[in-house]
Scaffold this active site. Structure first.
Site, short mmCIF file in Angstrom:
data_model
loop_
_atom_site.label_atom_id
_atom_site.label_comp_id
_atom_site.label_asym_id
_atom_site.label_seq_id
_atom_site.Cartn_x
_atom_site.Cartn_y
_atom_site.Cartn_z
N PRO A 106 0.88 -1.72 0.40
CG PRO A 106 -0.71 -1.76 1.18
CD PRO A 106 0.24 -1.99 0.98
N GLY A 128 4.94 0.96 -3.43
CA GLY A 128 4.68 1.38 -5.43
C GLY A 128 6.39 1.64 -6.56
CG PHE A 139 -2.71 -2.73 -6.98
CD1 PHE A 139 -3.72 -2.68 -6.47
CD2 PHE A 139 -2.14 -1.52 -7.28
CE1 PHE A 139 -3.99 -1.80 -5.64
CE2 PHE A 139 -1.93 -0.70 -6.39
CZ PHE A 139 -3.80 -0.82 -6.23
CB ILE A 140 -0.56 -9.77 -4.99
CG1 ILE A 140 -0.43 -8.53 -4.09
CG2 ILE A 140 0.69 -10.70 -6.09
CD1 ILE A 140 1.67 -8.39 -4.84
CB ILE A 147 -11.24 4.08 -37.34
CG1 ILE A 147 -9.55 4.80 -37.45
CG2 ILE A 147 -11.02 3.42 -38.12
CD1 ILE A 147 -8.10 4.44 -37.85
CG HIS A 148 -14.19 0.44 -34.32
ND1 HIS A 148 -12.85 0.53 -34.75
CD2 HIS A 148 -14.75 -0.82 -34.38
CE1 HIS A 148 -13.30 -1.42 -34.90
NE2 HIS A 148 -13.42 -1.96 -34.86
N GLY A 149 -15.77 5.21 -34.39
CA GLY A 149 -16.71 6.18 -34.67
C GLY A 149 -17.51 6.23 -33.80
CD GLU A 170 5.90 -7.17 -15.07
OE1 GLU A 170 7.16 -7.60 -15.61
OE2 GLU A 170 5.08 -8.54 -15.50
N GLY A 171 6.19 -1.33 -13.72
CA GLY A 171 7.78 -0.13 -13.65
C GLY A 171 6.15 0.67 -14.61
C1 LIG Z 1 -4.00 -4.99 -12.18
C2 LIG Z 1 -2.73 -4.46 -11.54
C3 LIG Z 1 -1.35 -5.83 -11.13
C4 LIG Z 1 -0.63 -5.56 -11.05
N1 LIG Z 1 0.23 -6.90 -10.68
C5 LIG Z 1 0.96 -6.71 -9.32
C6 LIG Z 1 1.76 -8.33 -9.37
O1 LIG Z 1 1.47 -8.92 -9.35
N2 LIG Z 1 2.79 -7.85 -8.43
C7 LIG Z 1 2.99 -6.78 -7.69
O2 LIG Z 1 4.03 -6.57 -7.04
N3 LIG Z 1 2.82 -5.23 -7.96
C8 LIG Z 1 1.83 -5.64 -8.73
N4 LIG Z 1 0.81 -4.15 -9.44
C9 LIG Z 1 1.23 -2.95 -8.74
C10 LIG Z 1 2.48 -1.80 -9.96
O3 LIG Z 1 3.43 -2.55 -10.18
C11 LIG Z 1 2.18 -0.67 -9.53
O4 LIG Z 1 0.95 0.15 -9.40
C12 LIG Z 1 3.23 -0.39 -9.64
O5 LIG Z 1 4.07 -0.11 -10.05
C13 LIG Z 1 2.75 1.77 -9.88
O6 LIG Z 1 2.77 2.00 -8.09
P1 LIG Z 1 1.66 2.72 -7.00
O7 LIG Z 1 0.37 2.44 -7.83
O8 LIG Z 1 2.43 2.65 -6.19
O9 LIG Z 1 2.21 4.21 -7.90
P2 LIG Z 1 2.67 5.26 -7.21
O10 LIG Z 1 4.46 4.59 -7.35
O11 LIG Z 1 2.18 6.03 -6.19
O12 LIG Z 1 2.95 6.27 -8.35
C14 LIG Z 1 2.02 6.74 -8.70
C15 LIG Z 1 2.41 7.87 -10.00
O13 LIG Z 1 3.40 8.56 -9.50
C16 LIG Z 1 4.66 8.02 -10.79
N5 LIG Z 1 6.16 8.25 -9.58
C17 LIG Z 1 6.05 8.24 -8.72
N6 LIG Z 1 7.27 8.47 -8.49
C18 LIG Z 1 8.18 9.08 -9.59
C19 LIG Z 1 9.47 9.39 -9.16
N7 LIG Z 1 10.10 8.96 -8.76
N8 LIG Z 1 9.16 10.63 -10.36
C20 LIG Z 1 8.06 10.56 -11.26
N9 LIG Z 1 7.67 9.81 -11.72
C21 LIG Z 1 7.10 9.08 -10.50
C22 LIG Z 1 4.40 7.44 -11.03
O14 LIG Z 1 4.96 7.09 -12.58
C23 LIG Z 1 2.98 7.13 -11.38
O15 LIG Z 1 2.72 8.00 -12.36
C24 LIG Z 1 -0.37 -4.41 -10.44
C25 LIG Z 1 -0.78 -3.01 -10.57
C26 LIG Z 1 -1.51 -3.49 -11.05
C27 LIG Z 1 -2.79 -1.70 -10.93
#
Ligand SMILES: Cc1cc2nc3c(=O)[nH]c(=O)nc-3n(C[C@H](O)[C@H](O)[C@H](O)COP(=O)(O)OP(=O)(O)OC[C@H]3O[C@@H](n4cnc5c(N)ncnc54)[C@H](O)[C@@H]3O)c2cc1C
Length: 385
Positions: free
Chosen positions: A127, A130, A155-156, A338-340, A364-365
Site C-alpha cells: 500500500p 509502489g 494488487f498481486i 476509426i470505429h466512431g 511492471e514499472g
Molecule cells: C492490475 C494490476 C496488477 C498488478 N500486479 C502486480 C503484481 O503481480 N505484483 C506486484 O508486486 N505489483 C503488481 N502491481 C502493482 C504495480 O506494479 C504498481 O501499481 C506500479 O508499480 C505503480 O505503483 P503505485 O500504484 O504505488 O503508484 P505510485 O508509485 O504511487 O505512482 C503514482 C504516480 O507517480 C509517478 N511516480 C512515482 N515515482 C515517481 C518518480 N520518482 N518520478 C516521477 N514520477 C513518479 C508514477 O509514475 C505514477 O504516475 C499491479 C498493479 C495493477 C494495477
C-alpha cells in the site's frame, strides 16, 4: 536467438490457431464473467504455455528470449486476460526462482509451475510502496527454525489462484532501502497468510488481482530464496528486465490486432457514399498506427536478441516497455476513433481493448519509472567513459 526455426515455427502456428479458434471467440464471455473458463486453462496447460520460459530440465520449453518474444507476438493478439493466466508462471512468478533459487527450491516448485499445477505470483508492491519498491515495509523476522512475515502486498496478479508467492520482505530492520530486502517462497497454506477480496478493475476482466496479507505468517528456513539474505531486491529487478521485454511484445501484438480490427471496419463502413478507409484522415490514423507497431516489433526483437547474446539490456528493456506500452495506448485510441460511435460500445472489441491496454503503462514499472531508468543508465554510462 532462435535455436531451431522449424520447431519454433510449429509452436507459433499452433498458438496462432489456438488464439484464432479458441481465445478470440471467448473474449466477450471472459469479459462478461470475469474468469477464464477452466476448459481453456486446461488447453493452455496441454499446449505447454505455463512453462514457456522454464528450463527444459524442469519440464518447461526453455524458450530463449527471442523465441519467447516470437510466441508472445502471437498469443498477445487477443484479450490480455488470457496471457495473464500463464503470464506470472513464465515471468515475474517463476524467474526469481530460476535466476536465484537453490537447486532444491527449483526442484520443489519449477516442475509444477511448468505444467500449471502450481500458479506462482510475485508479491512486491505494498500500500505504501509502489514505484519506490525499495522502501517496502513487510518484515521478516528470524525465529526458531524459520521466519515470521508481517505485512500487506497490494494488487498481486493471480493471487486468488496462486499456490506459491515470491514475497519481498525486509530482513534487516535497521535498513530503509533495497539492501535490507530478501525474497521468500511462501506457499498459499502457510499459517498466517490470507487473501483480500478480488479487486474490481477498469479492464483486463478475467485477470484476477487481490491483496496478500501476512500476519505472523510462519515459513521454514528453506523458504529464503537462494538461501541468502539481502539479495531480494536485486532478484526483483533482474526479473523485471525479462518481464519488460515480454510485456512489450504483448503490447505490439495487441496493437497489431487493433490495427487489423480498425482496418477491417474502415473498409466496410461507408459514409458520404464510400468506405471511410478511402478518406485520407482515416488513412493517416491507420498509417501512423502501422508505422508505430512496426517500430515496436523491431525494437523488441532486437533487444531480445541482444539479451540472448548475454548483454545487459536494462536500458533497452526499459525503452521497449516505455515505447510499446505508450504506443499501444495511442493505437487503441485511434482504433476507437476509426470505429466512431460503435467504438464506444461494448459489443465492439476495441472498446474493451481501450480499457485493457491502459494497464500496460502502469504495472511492471510505470512509464515515468522507465524514463528514470533509461536516463539514469545514460548518465551513468556517459560518466564512466
Ligand atoms: C492490475 C494490476 C496488477 C498488478 N500486479 C502486480 C503484481 O503481480 N505484483 C506486484 O508486486 N505489483 C503488481 N502491481 C502493482 C504495480 O506494479 C504498481 O501499481 C506500479 O508499480 C505503480 O505503483 P503505485 O500504484 O504505488 O503508484 P505510485 O508509485 O504511487 O505512482 C503514482 C504516480 O507517480 C509517478 N511516480 C512515482 N515515482 C515517481 C518518480 N520518482 N518520478 C516521477 N514520477 C513518479 C508514477 O509514475 C505514477 O504516475 C499491479 C498493479 C495493477 C494495477
Amino acid at each position: 536467438m532462435i535455436r531451431d526455426p522449424a520447431t519454433l515455427q510449429a509452436l507459433v502456428e499452433q498458438i496462432a490457431r489456438f488464439v484464432r479458434e479458441r481465445l478470440i471467440p471467448s473474449e466477450a464471455e471472459v469479459a462478461e464473467t470475469d474468469r477464464v473458463p477452466p476448459g481453456i486453462v486446461a488447453e493452455m496447460r496441454a499446449l505447454g504455455l505455463f512453462g514457456l520460459s522454464i528450463p527444459e530440465e524442469f519440464g518447461g520449453l526453455g524458450l530463449t528470449m527471442e523465441e519467447e518474444v516470437a510466441v508472445a507476438l502471437e498469443f498477445g493478439r487477443t484479450s490480455p486476460a488470457f496471457r495473464s493466466v500463464f503470464g506470472t508462471n513464465n515471468g515475474i512468478g517463476s524467474q526469481g526462482l530460476i535466476m536465484g533459487g537453490t537447486a532444491e527450491q527449483k526442484q520443489n516448485y519449477l516442475p509444477g509451475m511448468a505444467t500449471g499445477e502450481i500458479i506462482g505470483s510475485f508479491a512486491l508492491t505494498e500500500p505504501e510502496a509502489g514505484s519506490d519498491a525499495g522502501s517496502l515495509r513487510t518484515s521478516a523476522r528470524r525465529v526458531d527454525g524459520g521466519w515470521l512475515l508481517n505485512g500487506t502486498k497490494r494488487f498481486i496478479t493471480n493471487a486468488p489462484q496462486a499456490s506459491l508467492f515470491t514475497v519481498f520482505a525486509r530482513t534487516d530492520p535497521a535498513s530503509n532501502n533495497a539492501a535490507g530486502v530478501s525474497a521468500f517462497l511462501v506457499e498459499r497454506d502457510a499459517p498466517g497468510l490470507r487473501l483480500g477480496k478480488p479487486d474490481r478493475k477498469m479492464g483486463q476482466k478475467g485477470a484476477q488481482v487481490c491483496d496478500v496479507i501476512m500476519e505472523d505468517c510462519r515459513v521454514p528456513a528453506e523458504a529464503l530464496l537462494g538461501g541468502r539474505e539481502g539479495q531480494g531486491f536485486k532478484t526483483a529487478m533482474m526479473v523485471l528486465d525479462r518481464g519488460r521485454l515480454h510485456i512489450s511484445a504483448v503490447c505490439v501484438a495487441v496493437a497489431e490486432r487493433l490495427i487489423d480490427d480498425a482496418l477491417h471496419y474502415a473498409m466496410q463502413r461507408k459514409q458520404f457514399g464510400k468506405p471511410i478507409a478511402e478518406f485520407q484522415l482515416i488513412q493517416a490514423m491507420l498509417a501512423d498506427s502501422k508505422a508505430e507497431a512496426l517500430a515496436g516489433r523491431a525494437m523488441v526483437i532486437e533487444a531480445a536478441r541482444k539479451k540472448d547474446e548475454g548483454h545487459d539490456v536494462g536500458t533497452e528493456a526499459a525503452c521497449c516497455k516505455l515505447f510499446c506500452s505508450e504506443m499501444v495506448g495511442r493505437v487503441a485510441d485511434r482504433a476507437v476513433q476509426i470505429h466512431g460511435g460503435a467504438g464506444y460500445m461494448a459489443e465492439y472489441a476495441v472498446e474493451r481493448f481501450y480499457r485493457d491496454v491502459r494497464l500496460f503503462r502502469i504495472y511492471e514499472g510505470t512509464s515515468q519509472i522507465q524514463q528514470l531508468v533509461i536516463a539514469r543508465n545514460m548518465i551513468r554510462s556517459a560518466a564512466g567513459r
